[in-house]
Design a protein around this motif. Structure first.
Motif, PDB file in Angstrom:
ATOM      1  N   THR A  48      -9.023 -78.295  28.968  1.00  0.00           N
ATOM      2  CA  THR A  48      -7.979 -78.735  29.893  1.00  0.00           C
ATOM      3  C   THR A  48      -6.694 -78.815  29.069  1.00  0.00           C
ATOM      4  N   TYR A  49      -5.613 -79.090  29.724  1.00  0.00           N
ATOM      5  CA  TYR A  49      -4.340 -79.149  29.023  1.00  0.00           C
ATOM      6  C   TYR A  49      -3.638 -80.459  29.339  1.00  0.00           C
ATOM      7  N   SER A  50      -3.003 -81.014  28.333  1.00  0.00           N
ATOM      8  CA  SER A  50      -2.225 -82.235  28.535  1.00  0.00           C
ATOM      9  C   SER A  50      -0.902 -81.870  29.200  1.00  0.00           C
ATOM     10  N   GLY A  51      -0.167 -82.870  29.594  1.00  0.00           N
ATOM     11  CA  GLY A  51       1.133 -82.647  30.204  1.00  0.00           C
ATOM     12  C   GLY A  51       2.094 -81.900  29.289  1.00  0.00           C
ATOM     13  N   SER A  52       1.910 -82.034  27.982  1.00  0.00           N
ATOM     14  CA  SER A  52       2.790 -81.343  27.032  1.00  0.00           C
ATOM     15  C   SER A  52       2.277 -79.939  26.691  1.00  0.00           C
ATOM     16  N   GLY A  53       1.112 -79.586  27.266  1.00  0.00           N
ATOM     17  CA  GLY A  53       0.574 -78.244  27.023  1.00  0.00           C
ATOM     18  C   GLY A  53      -0.447 -78.159  25.909  1.00  0.00           C
ATOM     19  N   ALA A  54      -0.789 -79.289  25.301  1.00  0.00           N
ATOM     20  CA  ALA A  54      -1.786 -79.284  24.229  1.00  0.00           C
ATOM     21  C   ALA A  54      -3.179 -79.048  24.812  1.00  0.00           C
ATOM     22  N   VAL A  55      -3.974 -78.259  24.118  1.00  0.00           N
ATOM     23  CA  VAL A  55      -5.345 -77.979  24.551  1.00  0.00           C
ATOM     24  C   VAL A  55      -6.218 -79.193  24.256  1.00  0.00           C
TER      25      VAL A  55
END
Length: 105
Positions: free
Chosen positions: A83-90
């Motif tokens: 999944t991805y965080s709001g900042s785009g981190a995996v």
């Protein structure tokens, strides 16, 4: 990455087999992917070509990691669920191994 590695494996197999005919070069794919005792590990197409020109046996290990072909001619690694965080981190949320996948197939 794995498509890139597959293309390199096939191309190196063609070079070693001295043929672009699938029936001729196909057996060399697993040979290069799995390697053999004393095979030189190469990490790029260029390294593989150089070693083959020197008459060396090679084991290609590209950016996707090592391959290990099984009796089905598959080289299945871990399937990762992300999944991805709001900042785009995996964010890895789970993994399924090849053995777990085979158990349900």
């Amino acid at each position: 990455m794995h498509l890139y590695d597959g293309i390199n494996l096939a191309a190196l197999a063609m070079v070693e087999a001295k043929s672009t005919s699938p029936s001729v070069y196909a057996p060399f794919i697993a040979k290069i992917g799995d390697g053999s005792a004393g095979a030189e590990v190469v990490y790029s197409f260029a390294q593989g070509i150089a070693a083959l020109k020197q008459g060396k046996a090679i084991r290609y290990e590209g950016p996707g990691g090592p391959t290990n072909f099984d009796s089905f001619n598959d080289s299945t690694g871990i399937f990762q669920v992300d999944t991805y965080s709001g900042s785009g981190a995996v964010q890895v949320t789970g993994n399924i191994t090849a053995a777990q996948l085979r158990a349900v197939s």
